[in-house]
Design an enzyme around this catalytic site. Structure first.
Site, PDB file in Angstrom:
ATOM      1  N   ARG A 145       0.829  -1.206   0.000  1.00  0.00           N
ATOM      2  CA  ARG A 145       0.000   0.000   0.000  1.00  0.00           C
ATOM      3  C   ARG A 145       0.866   1.260   0.000  1.00  0.00           C
ATOM      4  O   ARG A 145       0.551   2.255   0.656  1.00  0.00           O
ATOM      5  CB  ARG A 145      -0.960   0.013   1.205  1.00  0.00           C
ATOM      6  CG  ARG A 145      -1.877  -1.183   1.297  1.00  0.00           C
ATOM      7  CD  ARG A 145      -2.839  -1.271   0.114  1.00  0.00           C
ATOM      8  NE  ARG A 145      -3.735  -2.397   0.275  1.00  0.00           N
ATOM      9  CZ  ARG A 145      -3.508  -3.618  -0.203  1.00  0.00           C
ATOM     10  NH1 ARG A 145      -2.394  -3.842  -0.888  1.00  0.00           N
ATOM     11  NH2 ARG A 145      -4.369  -4.582  -0.018  1.00  0.00           N
ATOM     12  N   SER A 157     -11.749  -0.645   2.647  1.00  0.00           N
ATOM     13  CA  SER A 157     -10.986  -0.963   3.858  1.00  0.00           C
ATOM     14  C   SER A 157     -10.339   0.304   4.408  1.00  0.00           C
ATOM     15  O   SER A 157      -9.549   0.953   3.721  1.00  0.00           O
ATOM     16  CB  SER A 157      -9.907  -2.002   3.549  1.00  0.00           C
ATOM     17  OG  SER A 157     -10.494  -3.204   3.116  1.00  0.00           O
ATOM     18  N   GLU A 160      -5.745   3.336   5.776  1.00  0.00           N
ATOM     19  CA  GLU A 160      -5.411   3.272   4.348  1.00  0.00           C
ATOM     20  C   GLU A 160      -5.687   4.594   3.655  1.00  0.00           C
ATOM     21  O   GLU A 160      -4.865   5.067   2.877  1.00  0.00           O
ATOM     22  CB  GLU A 160      -6.188   2.130   3.665  1.00  0.00           C
ATOM     23  CG  GLU A 160      -5.579   0.771   3.855  1.00  0.00           C
ATOM     24  CD  GLU A 160      -6.034  -0.213   2.796  1.00  0.00           C
ATOM     25  OE1 GLU A 160      -6.339   0.226   1.672  1.00  0.00           O
ATOM     26  OE2 GLU A 160      -6.081  -1.415   3.087  1.00  0.00           O
TER      27      GLU A 160
END
Length: 353
Positions: free
Chosen positions: A177, A250, A346
């Site tokens: 990520r 998410s 995130e």
């Protein structure tokens, strides 16, 4: 800021709107505004735009579909969005093809287009919200696949160099990520991505639920299209539709801890999902940690945690960004107190005090 947006510039390559609402520009459906909103239709216009005094004076936020951002307040500057379109095959190769997608293309459209052309690789990334141009920034991933595996080149306007540049995979510095673009958010405006996609490759079907979903579809020998359909069905059941319930998918990363720390936790909690992450580390299931702390399905006003998936924060109506951020911080504190593990968000959080 004024409640009424005022268009101040119409140009063949871009449009500028003053005092613009961002409510329809983020999938958490949070009300926020920007001093200026710029939609760019031609990458060649970026040099002209960045020569404008306002772009050197005001903070800049590059925004895609707003599926990976939380506006905790108004943005006190400029929001720039790439509205370019197009997906093409640049080069046919013996074992696949080089595909170019302009930054403003919806990511899921890129996945569907590639499958329709008989290309494999992106099937595990079906139904991830957002635009193609945003995909390398977060190095989007799901079900054992990351976009960084297929990126050959990212084309971007480099504000430092004052021109469009081309970065190869190594220069993108992809991580979990993470990428060079995420680490330097004020430097690059991605204009296109180029992906090397194979015609065939071994399918990744090892994640929980995939085999069962393929069986439910009556598929014994799956193709990439079959796998995409199975994963789309799983995601549709697990994740709320942002068109119906505001969310950013998410909200927390799966935390990475040392193998020793993971083993200690698993001795106390044998059902804690964990898997190797390389270099003496393990990745833990953030959803499991959050659910065990009792946050799944929690609602505080219009801010809440999805009852279907503990990783997803939802806006049930008119929750403000500050309310959602406060709930996220409460979850982080709860997990840290119980398990000694610190969760990281995130989405990018902007406008927080």
């Amino acid at each position: 800021m004024s409640d009424r947006p005022v268009a101040i510039v119409e140009h063949p390559g871009y449009t500028i709107v003053e005092h613009a609402s961002l409510l329809g520009r983020n999938t958490l459906q949070v009300a926020a505004r920007a001093e200026l909103l710029i939609d760019v239709r031609k990458p060649g216009a970026l040099a002209e735009l960045f020569a404008l005094p306002a772009l050197g004076r005001l903070p800049l936020l590059v925004l895609g579909a707003g599926s990976n951002i939380l506006f905790a307040g108004d943005w006190p500057g400029i929001v720039l969005s790439m509205a370019t379109r197009g997906i093409t095959i640049l080069e046919e190769r013996g074992d696949g093809a080089l595909v170019r997608a302009e930054a403003g293309e919806a990511w899921n459209d890129v996945v569907s287009w590639s499958l329709a052309k008989g290309l494999a690789g992106l099937e595990n990334l079906v139904l991830i919200p957002g635009l193609a141009g945003a995909s390398p920034i977060q190095n989007i991933g799901a079900y054992g696949t990351e976009i960084g595996e297929f990126v050959e080149t990212v084309e971007a306007y480099d504000r430092l160099a004052g021109r469009i540049v081309r970065l190869d995979k190594a220069q993108c510095a992809f991580g979990y990520r993470d990428s060079a673009f995420k680490r330097a958010p004020d430097r690059y405006v991605i204009t296109a991505i180029e992906l090397a996609l194979p015609h065939e490759r071994p399918l990744r079907t090892g994640y929980a639920g995939i085999a069962e979903e393929l069986a439910a579809l009556g598929v014994d020998t799956p193709t990439p299209a079959h796998l995409a359909e199975a994963i789309a069905r799983i995601r549709t059941r697990k994740l709320p539709n942002p068109a119906l319930v505001g969310n950013a998918g998410s909200f927390f990363k799966n935390p990475i801890v040392t193998t020793a720390a993971a083993e200690t936790l698993r001795r106390e909690h044998p059902d804690l999902p964990a898997w190797p992450a390389g270099d003496g580390t393990m990745k833990l299931a953030a959803a499991w940690l959050i659910e065990r702390c009792g946050f799944k399905g929690l609602r505080e006003g219009d801010a809440g945690v999805s009852a279907e998936h503990a990783l997803v924060l939802v806006n049930h109506g008119r929750a403000g960004g500050a309310e959602l951020l406060a709930l996220a911080r409460r979850i982080v504190e709860g997990v840290a107190q119980r398990f000694g593990v610190v969760l990281e968000p995130e989405p990018r959080i902007v406008g927080a005090s």
